[in-house]
Design an enzyme around this catalytic site. Structure first.
Site: not given
Length: 398
Positions: A243, A270, A333, A336, A360, A370
């Site tokens: 970002r 974020k 942006h 991404r 994300h 994990y």
């Protein structure tokens, strides 16, 4: 014997507190430090209780007797004077202290202590200031739907539909905080959900096909305008697809160029979780070159105008405009979306590894932890592969 002002003035402190009665339960307590405090003993529902009326001479003898008379009147009506005093104090606070402005300031302070990003807090304060201009001094319990809607309509009238939506949400956040802290009873913003004009959703422009993205990559590496910070940031956006705020606000202390990792602190992410990114050799090379330019600054990407401030996202977007890419073609942006599309299309990488690299995060906490450990090796290989693809794009002419 009833008290007189002369007698009260002549009362001297002793080693221990003592009381001098005026009658009807009212007395003056003289403390060792010389304070003279009005008190009244009374019984309510079989229990002995105590009222405080303040200190003499701030509360005069006459005023203390008036307070005693008022308390007696309440008792005659079956009302506990102490309970009434607390209710009066709460009502006064509701009118003078518990205003929308004061409670919104408390909320912002709470969010700052929770580690919310300064950019987020500034946006929140900007929205709160709009509300404060109209009803900031209004007691929080008196803020109602028509009052809020009037403010929202002013924003809508300027065509700022998304801002109006966010303003409603922020006002609601303040009201729900007031409810949680027992200073309000309801959130009238719920009733306004269908009252606002729905903003048209627009996604960040991004080049998601390989040929178009390759043109952008070549233009960035050929770009000789702007500052070293701007040129390096654009290259790293293409390579690392973070970002914009995560990159341009970076500090040199976050980069370990020997180990080829970049640790983005939680407060700038974020999802408010620390994110560690592998750095391909190409990115390390760019950073080392930039360090020779900006290494004396604690910021990795300082502004050319104000060295204590970072470059802005607008600076990056303006550079893309100068290269000939409109705001409907690609934005800072958009890197991404470009990387996400091309990495997924390659079919070489686990979707969860791509999501982990993009930071994300899914809903399941255990699965997130994990992912971070399981896919690290794959993310390192993926970062190297992606930088290799960037090199191929640079080698190919239009």
């Amino acid at each position: 014997m009833p008290l007189t002002d002369t007698r009260i003035r002549n009362l001297k402190p002793e080693k221990t507190p003592y009381k001098v009665a005026d009658g009807g339960g009212l007395y003056l307590q003289v403390t060792p430090n010389g304070s003279k405090l009005w008190r009244m003993r009374y019984r309510f529902e079989g229990r002995e209780k105590l009222l405080s009326f303040g200190a003499y001479p701030e509360v005069s003898l006459q005023r203390a007797r008036e307070k005693r008379t008022d308390a007696k009147g309440l008792l005659a009506d079956g009302i506990d004077p102490s309970a009434q005093a607390k209710a009066d104090k709460a009502e006064h606070a509701a009118l003078t202290e518990h205003t929308f402005a004061n409670i919104s300031a408390e909320l912002v302070h709470k969010l700052r202590r929770e580690g919310k990003a300064e950019t987020t807090l500034n946006k929140k304060q900007w929205l709160i200031d709009m509300a404060n201009a109209d009803f900031g001094e209004t007691p929080i319990r008196d803020v109602d739907a028509p009052m809020i809607l009037k403010t929202l309509r002013k924003v809508e009238a300027k065509g700022n539909y998304e801002t109006a939506k966010r303003l409603r949400s922020t006002i609601g956040q303040v009201l729900r905080y007031a409810i949680a802290t027992a200073r309000a009873d309801n959130d009238p913003t719920y009733a306004l959900r269908g009252a606002l004009i729905a903003p048209k959703v627009s996604h960040m422009a991004a080049a998601t096909d390989r040929d178009t993205f390759a043109k952008i990559v070549r233009a960035i590496w050929a770009y000789d305008g702007g500052s070293p910070s701007t040129r390096a940031a654009l290259k790293l956006m293409a390579l690392l697809y973070t970002r914009p705020g995560e990159l341009r606000l970076a500090l040199w202390e976050e980069f370990d160029l020997e180990q080829a990792v970049w640790t983005v602190p939680a407060e700038r992410m974020k999802m408010r979780r620390e994110h560690v990114k592998p750095l391909p050799a190409m990115a390390v090379e760019i950073l080392r070159e930039l360090q020779s330019e900006t290494g004396s600054n604690y910021r990795a990407f300082p502004s050319l105008i104000a060295r204590n401030r970072p470059i802005s996202e607008n600076t990056l977007n303006q550079a893309l405009r100068r290269m000939g890419f409109s705001q409907t073609e690609h934005t800072s942006h958009g890197f991404r979306a470009s990387a996400s599309s091309l990495l997924n299309e390659s079919g070489l990488w686990n979707e969860d590894a791509i999501e982990a690299e993009l930071a994300h995060l899914g809903a399941d906490q255990v699965r997130r932890a994990y992912q971070r450990s399981r896919f690290w090796d794959e993310r390192v290989r993926m970062a190297d592969w992606w930088s290799g693809e960037i090199r191929k794009m640079l080698m190919k002419s239009d």
